[in-house]
Design a protein around this motif. Structure first.
Motif, PDB file in Angstrom:
ATOM      1  N   LEU A  40       1.191   0.497  -1.826  1.00 19.50           N
ATOM      2  CA  LEU A  40       0.861  -0.692  -1.042  1.00 19.50           C
ATOM      3  C   LEU A  40       1.551  -0.584   0.309  1.00 19.50           C
ATOM      4  CD1 LEU A  40      -0.182  -3.698  -0.760  1.00 19.50           C
ATOM      5  CD2 LEU A  40       2.036  -4.369  -1.754  1.00 19.50           C
ATOM      6  N   GLN A  41       0.808  -0.856   1.382  1.00 22.75           N
ATOM      7  CA  GLN A  41       1.393  -0.795   2.719  1.00 22.75           C
ATOM      8  C   GLN A  41       1.061  -2.031   3.535  1.00 22.75           C
ATOM      9  OE1 GLN A  41       0.058   3.099   4.326  1.00 22.75           O
ATOM     10  NE2 GLN A  41       2.236   3.609   4.395  1.00 22.75           N
ATOM     11  N   TRP A  42       2.083  -2.520   4.249  1.00 21.43           N
ATOM     12  CA  TRP A  42       1.863  -3.472   5.333  1.00 21.43           C
ATOM     13  C   TRP A  42       1.702  -2.666   6.598  1.00 21.43           C
ATOM     14  CZ3 TRP A  42       4.994  -4.289   9.730  1.00 21.43           C
ATOM     15  CH2 TRP A  42       4.560  -5.338  10.541  1.00 21.43           C
ATOM     16  N   VAL A  43       0.610  -2.908   7.317  1.00 18.53           N
ATOM     17  CA  VAL A  43       0.281  -2.118   8.500  1.00 18.53           C
ATOM     18  C   VAL A  43       0.646  -2.901   9.752  1.00 18.53           C
ATOM     19  CG1 VAL A  43      -1.544  -0.852   9.705  1.00 18.53           C
ATOM     20  CG2 VAL A  43      -1.617  -1.063   7.205  1.00 18.53           C
ATOM     21  N   ASN A  44       1.482  -2.323  10.563  1.00 23.53           N
ATOM     22  CA  ASN A  44       1.930  -2.964  11.796  1.00 23.53           C
ATOM     23  C   ASN A  44       0.727  -3.348  12.666  1.00 23.53           C
ATOM     24  OD1 ASN A  44       2.990  -3.094  14.662  1.00 23.53           O
ATOM     25  ND2 ASN A  44       4.897  -2.660  13.585  1.00 23.53           N
ATOM     26  N   PRO A  45       0.746  -4.527  13.294  1.00 23.93           N
ATOM     27  CA  PRO A  45      -0.407  -4.962  14.092  1.00 23.93           C
ATOM     28  C   PRO A  45      -0.666  -4.121  15.337  1.00 23.93           C
ATOM     29  CG  PRO A  45       1.397  -6.545  14.257  1.00 23.93           C
ATOM     30  CD  PRO A  45       1.761  -5.599  13.158  1.00 23.93           C
ATOM     31  N   ILE A  46       0.178  -3.133  15.637  1.00 27.57           N
ATOM     32  CA  ILE A  46      -0.171  -2.213  16.718  1.00 27.57           C
ATOM     33  C   ILE A  46      -1.433  -1.429  16.356  1.00 27.57           C
ATOM     34  CG2 ILE A  46       2.200  -1.987  17.540  1.00 27.57           C
ATOM     35  CD1 ILE A  46       2.249   0.782  16.145  1.00 27.57           C
ATOM     36  N   PHE A  47      -1.747  -1.373  15.056  1.00 26.39           N
ATOM     37  CA  PHE A  47      -2.961  -0.711  14.593  1.00 26.39           C
ATOM     38  C   PHE A  47      -4.046  -1.746  14.336  1.00 26.39           C
ATOM     39  CE2 PHE A  47       0.510   2.063  13.059  1.00 26.39           C
ATOM     40  CZ  PHE A  47       0.157   3.242  13.700  1.00 26.39           C
ATOM     41  N   SER A  48      -5.222  -1.505  14.867  1.00 25.56           N
ATOM     42  CA  SER A  48      -6.359  -2.376  14.584  1.00 25.56           C
ATOM     43  C   SER A  48      -6.800  -2.194  13.135  1.00 25.56           C
ATOM     44  CB  SER A  48      -7.519  -2.028  15.515  1.00 25.56           C
ATOM     45  OG  SER A  48      -8.727  -2.599  15.050  1.00 25.56           O
ATOM     46  N   PRO A  49      -7.191  -3.273  12.450  1.00 27.95           N
ATOM     47  CA  PRO A  49      -7.746  -3.111  11.099  1.00 27.95           C
ATOM     48  C   PRO A  49      -8.959  -2.183  11.068  1.00 27.95           C
ATOM     49  CG  PRO A  49      -7.214  -5.409  11.508  1.00 27.95           C
ATOM     50  CD  PRO A  49      -7.035  -4.697  12.815  1.00 27.95           C
ATOM     51  N   LEU A  50      -9.589  -1.970  12.230  1.00 23.79           N
ATOM     52  CA  LEU A  50     -10.748  -1.072  12.295  1.00 23.79           C
ATOM     53  C   LEU A  50     -10.388   0.376  11.969  1.00 23.79           C
ATOM     54  CD1 LEU A  50     -12.550  -2.413  15.508  1.00 23.79           C
ATOM     55  CD2 LEU A  50     -13.288  -2.691  13.130  1.00 23.79           C
ATOM     56  N   ILE A  51      -9.090   0.707  12.002  1.00 30.82           N
ATOM     57  CA  ILE A  51      -8.729   2.084  11.650  1.00 30.82           C
ATOM     58  C   ILE A  51      -9.192   2.436  10.253  1.00 30.82           C
ATOM     59  CG2 ILE A  51      -6.713   2.173  13.177  1.00 30.82           C
ATOM     60  CD1 ILE A  51      -4.950   1.781  10.691  1.00 30.82           C
ATOM     61  N   HIS A  52      -9.333   1.441   9.391  1.00 25.35           N
ATOM     62  CA  HIS A  52      -9.702   1.726   8.008  1.00 25.35           C
ATOM     63  C   HIS A  52     -11.155   2.185   7.894  1.00 25.35           C
ATOM     64  CE1 HIS A  52      -6.112  -0.873   7.783  1.00 25.35           C
ATOM     65  NE2 HIS A  52      -5.759   0.027   6.889  1.00 25.35           N
ATOM     66  N   GLU A  53     -11.989   1.794   8.851  1.00 31.40           N
ATOM     67  CA  GLU A  53     -13.352   2.325   8.885  1.00 31.40           C
ATOM     68  C   GLU A  53     -13.315   3.828   9.166  1.00 31.40           C
ATOM     69  OE1 GLU A  53     -15.933   0.376   8.124  1.00 31.40           O
ATOM     70  OE2 GLU A  53     -14.538  -1.301   7.885  1.00 31.40           O
ATOM     71  N   ASP A  54     -12.463   4.215  10.103  1.00 30.40           N
ATOM     72  CA  ASP A  54     -12.318   5.638  10.412  1.00 30.40           C
ATOM     73  C   ASP A  54     -11.684   6.398   9.252  1.00 30.40           C
ATOM     74  OD1 ASP A  54     -13.349   5.500  13.082  1.00 30.40           O
ATOM     75  OD2 ASP A  54     -11.449   4.611  13.708  1.00 30.40           O
ATOM     76  N   LEU A  55     -10.675   5.781   8.619  1.00 28.76           N
ATOM     77  CA  LEU A  55      -9.983   6.456   7.525  1.00 28.76           C
ATOM     78  C   LEU A  55     -10.902   6.732   6.349  1.00 28.76           C
ATOM     79  CD1 LEU A  55      -6.520   4.642   7.582  1.00 28.76           C
ATOM     80  CD2 LEU A  55      -7.052   6.969   8.322  1.00 28.76           C
ATOM     81  N   LEU A  56     -11.847   5.827   6.101  1.00 26.09           N
ATOM     82  CA  LEU A  56     -12.820   6.082   5.032  1.00 26.09           C
ATOM     83  C   LEU A  56     -13.622   7.347   5.310  1.00 26.09           C
ATOM     84  CD1 LEU A  56     -14.330   2.594   4.087  1.00 26.09           C
ATOM     85  CD2 LEU A  56     -12.980   4.103   2.625  1.00 26.09           C
TER      86      LEU A  56
END
Length: 340
Positions: A40-56
């Protein structure tokens, strides 16, 4: 930030939660289960949640290429992450193995080089337009500008004298840096410090790369400069008195990387060694600025109680590493020329 106990309810996972011993400088990490089953990770807000689309896309491609990688676990409502006011949360599959924080032997250097080279080769066949906003991690001129701005506002800071002297030395070294940043763009990990590589329990095998938030288009000179500034400093980031650039570690890792990586253009190969000093200076500038601003990197307040002191020590260590890498540049270039 919500508690991990609150966040994990979004996945409907009922497992004990343990704070990870492998905490990074930016995000928060917990292990779920004993033995571990998820991360489980808390992601710092410097990263957009949209990164998860790329990570997929990235992790699916790696998986199809036969490369081990952590995979995102969707929430109960089939979202890639759970957003809350101060950032977002996500769950990864757990990859057994171990994380190391200092490169101490040549066999590990060889394994690390081969692992990263295979990663680069796997991604060299992917064509992907990134969705998340680009974060210019290795914009070295911008980092130097930010350091200058921090120094101009340092008056009255408890670390003003030390940080100003070091900051001016960093800026002078950057002014005389000999290298090029004009290189082709490839899909890069973006943060290849040694703790972002996962090894088998005995250390004889490289398993995968973790902390994939920084994946994006970049130059290999910055990518591998960041790797070697981490790998080739056996004492780690918080011991400036013992800092040196270990050429033997460089040699074993670069030869393994070259054998596993995709073919390089001549301009890419020629830029690699200069990239080491560049990234050492860049990170030194970032740590030095943050010693005065305390706005980005976490500090170990148990070992360094004074605010900013840990980042100052890190900045000093990276500056000395840059000096050591520069002194040994000719030897490193000779090793690279003979690597096939």
């Amino acid at each position: 930030m919500e508690s991990p106990q609150t966040a994990i309810k979004q996945w409907n996972i009922s497992l004990p939660i343990f704070e990870s011993s492998d905490q990074g400088l930016i995000n928060g990490t917990w292990v779920l289960g004993d033995p571990p089953q998820y991360v489980l990770q808390w992601v710092n807000p410097i990263f957009s949640p949209l990164i998860h689309e790329d990570l997929l896309v990235i992790t699916e491609h790696l998986h199809q290429q036969g490369y081990t990688t952590p995979r995102l676990i969707q929430t109960s409502s089939r979202q890639n992450c759970w957003e809350e006011e101060s950032g977002c949360w996500r769950v990864w599959s757990y990859i057994p193995g171990k994380t190391i924080h200092k490169m101490t032997d040549l066999d590990t250097a060889r394994v690390a080089g081969g692992l990263v080279g295979t990663f680069h080769r796997a991604l060299s066949t992917l064509e992907h337009t990134f969705i998340a906003p680009k974060r210019d991690f290795h914009n070295t001129p911008q980092r130097m500008k930010q350091l200058r701005q921090a120094l101009e506002k340092a008056k009255g800071h408890p670390l003003e004298r030390e940080a100003t002297a070091l900051g001016e030395a960093i800026l002078a070294a950057w002014k005389h840096w000999d290298g090029t940043m004009e290189q082709p763009l490839r899909i890069c990990h973006g943060d290849l410090k040694i703790s972002n590589l996962r090894f088998s329990a005995d250390g004889n095998e490289g398993i995968c790369l973790i902390d994939l938030d920084t994946i994006g288009a970049g130059e290999l000179s910055a990518e591998m400069g960041d790797a070697w500034r981490s790998w080739c400093n056996p004492v780690g980031e918080s011991n400036p008195d013992g800092t040196r650039f270990d050429v033997d570690i460089f040699e074993h890792s670069v030869r393994a990387w070259i054998r596993s990586a995709p073919p390089l253009l001549p301009t890419e190969r020629e830029s690699l060694v200069g990239g080491i000093e560049r990234i050492c200076l860049e990170l030194s500038a970032r740590f030095c600025a943050d010693a005065l601003q305390n706005s980005y990197f976490k500090e170990n307040r148990r070992l360094f109680p004074q605010e900013g002191q840990h980042n100052y020590i890190r900045a000093l260590g990276q500056f000395r590493l840059a000096q050591s890498a520069k002194e040994q540049r000719s030897r490193c270039e000779e090793i690279l020329r003979s690597s096939h």
